[in-house]
Design an enzyme around this catalytic site. Structure first.
Site, short mmCIF file in Angstrom:
data_model
loop_
_atom_site.label_atom_id
_atom_site.label_comp_id
_atom_site.label_asym_id
_atom_site.label_seq_id
_atom_site.Cartn_x
_atom_site.Cartn_y
_atom_site.Cartn_z
CG ASN B 392 39.85 43.14 41.63
OD1 ASN B 392 38.43 44.22 41.97
ND2 ASN B 392 40.66 42.69 42.89
CG ASP B 393 41.81 46.53 39.35
OD1 ASP B 393 41.56 46.82 40.21
OD2 ASP B 393 43.33 46.63 38.72
CB ILE B 394 38.25 45.09 34.63
CG1 ILE B 394 37.59 43.68 33.90
CG2 ILE B 394 39.50 45.57 33.61
CD1 ILE B 394 37.87 42.99 33.07
CB ALA B 433 44.68 48.98 40.33
#
Lengths: 135, 464
Positions: B392-394, B433
């Site tokens: 997700n965050d990446i 995050a």
């Protein structure tokens, strides 16, 4: 030919000289031993060890930057295995005859390091065997 | 064996270890490298056993047999997805071994030629206490990291008021105790020093969240090396010093690479308290009123079958769901249909450096189909489908555009440049995050809700 009296005098003189020489030699020898033992054990090795350490850090730095990111996991497990070379210290602790606290500590450390050495190298080998090219 | 002959063999062992690391520069040479490592270890152990210090062998043999058996069984049985916690556990053992060796050297310094009990050389005392302290920190720190990775302790960052103050105080106490130990050589001080170091290692790792574990593991890897080097200085053994330095710098470089992958400083990671460990639905405005396009496995199969190129982006979710084998099957089906399938790996994907690469390799994905962020990021613009599985965050474009985002500046995979983005996710929950991903709401994004493994299996069925 000199007269006996002066001969005796010269012999005495020589004996005196020999005595001072011997004394000086002892002093010199003592100086030599102190010079050899004191700094050689307390100072020189540390600088020498530090040199080895710093150079090894540099070697590690350049070698590790060349490791391909795909193999970072095997890098961790293999560094883990080789850091168990601390077993060398453990073997010396466990080596003497008789039973002492040091020996018990050495035994524990040998066992722990052995888990790591065997486990680390085997798991690394397992991982590396999986990396293969396109067929 | 004489001292100088031993030193010579230790040198050979050191070179073997350097060659072991050198081999890892490519998968072709890596296996030979590992054999060098094993050879180095055998040389080191045999050389030590032949030294005049070692005269009694039965305890040693017993220890090697017990430890070797345990290590072998664990290493052969461990699942590749459990690798991060295994490495953490192994680090803790190195730390504990360092503590034991330091204790042995303190209680019987004659074996190591560093003086006699009560008047050990001052330099050796400094080195001994440092090696012991770093070893103890590595031990408890790794135990906490293991607990978090294994799920025994909550992966959430555990923060309490005054935490950093306590750590600083403990650090100061540590230095004080080392000074006291060096001047008095007292056994109680040694024990106090040990206790303080153990506590510090524990408290240091506790506040760090689950997804920061790649940094933590690398850092502990580095510590275990410095501990070995510290013991090496104590025993005046250049093999230990060299190996410790190699391992220490290796771990430090990995920590640096991981931090760079998140655009965070090492200090920021160590201070901890970052992230939420997923699971929570991002509290942001407009969750209810924004439309998300969700699709089925059949839709995904249809889209990918008609694509000419697909880039797969795996994340920790793939590891949790054990989806790598099903994923590779899916890729095989697509390749049969003439689709170009490649994999894009973010440096901090997963829970340890290189975690995704190992899992894909386990599923028989050829390593020349797997690319790093820098190698493949441009290709998203010319690709039809980005298949994001458990990440997700990446992939969050907010890292590039939103200055207020906590992940701003983190290098991300440009999946938003692909014509279509498929997200395999269990829910709309935000990533580690705690930031919402704008990408979910885009027109060209399709969400595939479900378990990563099941979803891949269903896509495979639909492709048949």
């Amino acid at each position: 030919m000199a007269d006996p009296a002066s001969l005796v005098e010269r012999a005495g003189e020589l004996a005196g000289n020999a005595d001072t020489l011997a004394h000086n030699l002892t002093l010199f020898a003592r100086q030599l031993t102190t010079a050899q033992t004191a700094p050689a054990v307390a100072e020189t090795p540390f600088v020498f060890e530090l040199t080895v350490f710093v150079l090894a850090v540099f070697v590690g730095y350049y070698v590790v930057w060349r490791v391909t990111p795909a193999l970072h996991s095997p890098l961790m497990s293999v560094t883990n295995a080789i850091s168990s070379v601390i077993i060398v210290g453990a073997l010396i602790a466990a080596g003497p005859l008789g039973v002492s606290l040091a020996k018990v500590m050495g035994f524990v450390a040998v066992t722990l390091a052995a888990v790591n050495i065997f486990g680390g190298f085997i798991v690394t080998q397992r991982m590396l065997q999986m990396f293969q090219r396109k067929r | 064996m004489s001292e100088s002959l031993s030193a010579f063999f230790y040198l050979i062992a050191s070179i073997c270890f350097i060659m072991a690391l050198r081999g890892l520069s490519s998968p072709e040479t890596a296996r030979t490298g590992n054999l060098y490592g094993i050879a180095g270890m055998v040389i080191a152990v045999v050389t030590t056993l032949l030294s005049p210090h070692v005269v009694s062998f039965w305890l040693i043999i017993l220890g090697i047999l017990i430890g070797g058996a345990i290590g072998t069984v664990i290493a052969l049985r461990i699942q590749m997805t459990a690798l991060p916690q295994l490495v953490a556990a192994f680090h803790s053992l190195v730390g504990l071994a360092a503590v034991c060796v330091a204790a042995a050297a303190f209680s019987f310094p004659e074996s190591y030629g560093i003086g006699v009990r009560g008047s050990i050389h001052r330099g050796s005392l400094v080195e001994m206490s440092l090696g012991m302290a770093i070893g103890a920190i590595t031990f408890t720190g790794s135990v906490v990291a293991f607990g978090k990775l294994q799920g025994l302790v909550s992966g959430r960052p555990l923060v309490f008021p005054g935490q950093h103050l306590i750590n600083v105080a403990l650090g100061a106490l540590l230095i004080l105790l080392i000074a006291l130990f060096v001047s008095t050589e007292g056994a109680p001080v040694f024990v106090l020093l040990l206790a303080a170091s153990l506590a510090l290692g524990f408290l240091l790792i506790l506040p760090i969240g689950g997804a920061d574990m790649p940094v933590v593991i690398s850092m502990l890897n580095s510590y275990s090396g410095w501990a070995a080097a510290g013991i090496g200085f104590t025993l005046s053994n250049s093999l230990l010093i060299i190996t410790g330095a190699l391992v220490g710098s290796s771990g430090a470089i990995l920590s640096y690479i991981m931090c760079r992958g998140m655009n965070r400083s090492i200090v920021n990671v160590i201070l901890g308290g970052f992230g939420t460990e997923g699971g929570t639905v991002a509290a942001g405005a407009g969750i209810g009123d924004r439309v998300v396009k969700s699709g089925s496995a059949e839709d995904a199969a249809f889209i990918m079958k008609n694509a000419s190129s697909v880039i797969v982006v795996p994340g920790y979710g793939m590891a949790v769901a054990q989806a790598q084998h099903a994923l590779r099957e899916m890729a095989d089906m697509l390749k049969k249909d003439g689709v170009n399938v490649r994999y894009a790996i973010h440096p901090v994907a997963g829970r340890m450096p290189g975690h995704m690469n190992v899992l894909l390799a386990e599923a028989n994905v050829p390593y020349d189909e797997v690319f790093e962020l820098d190698e493949i990021n441009r290709d998203f613009a010319s690709t039809d489908v980005a298949f994001v599985i458990g990440a997700n965050d990446i992939t969050n474009p907010a890292a590039k555009t939103d200055h207020s985002s906590p992940i701003y500046g983190m290098p991300v995979l440009d999946v938003d440049h692909a014509k279509t983005v498929l997200f395999v996710k269990r829910s709309m929950a935000s990533g580690y995050a705690g930031v919402e991903n704008e990408l979910f709401y885009r027109d060209n994004t399709m969400m595939l809700f479900g378990d990563a493994k099941k979803m891949c299996e269903e896509i495979v069925k639909a492709l048949e």
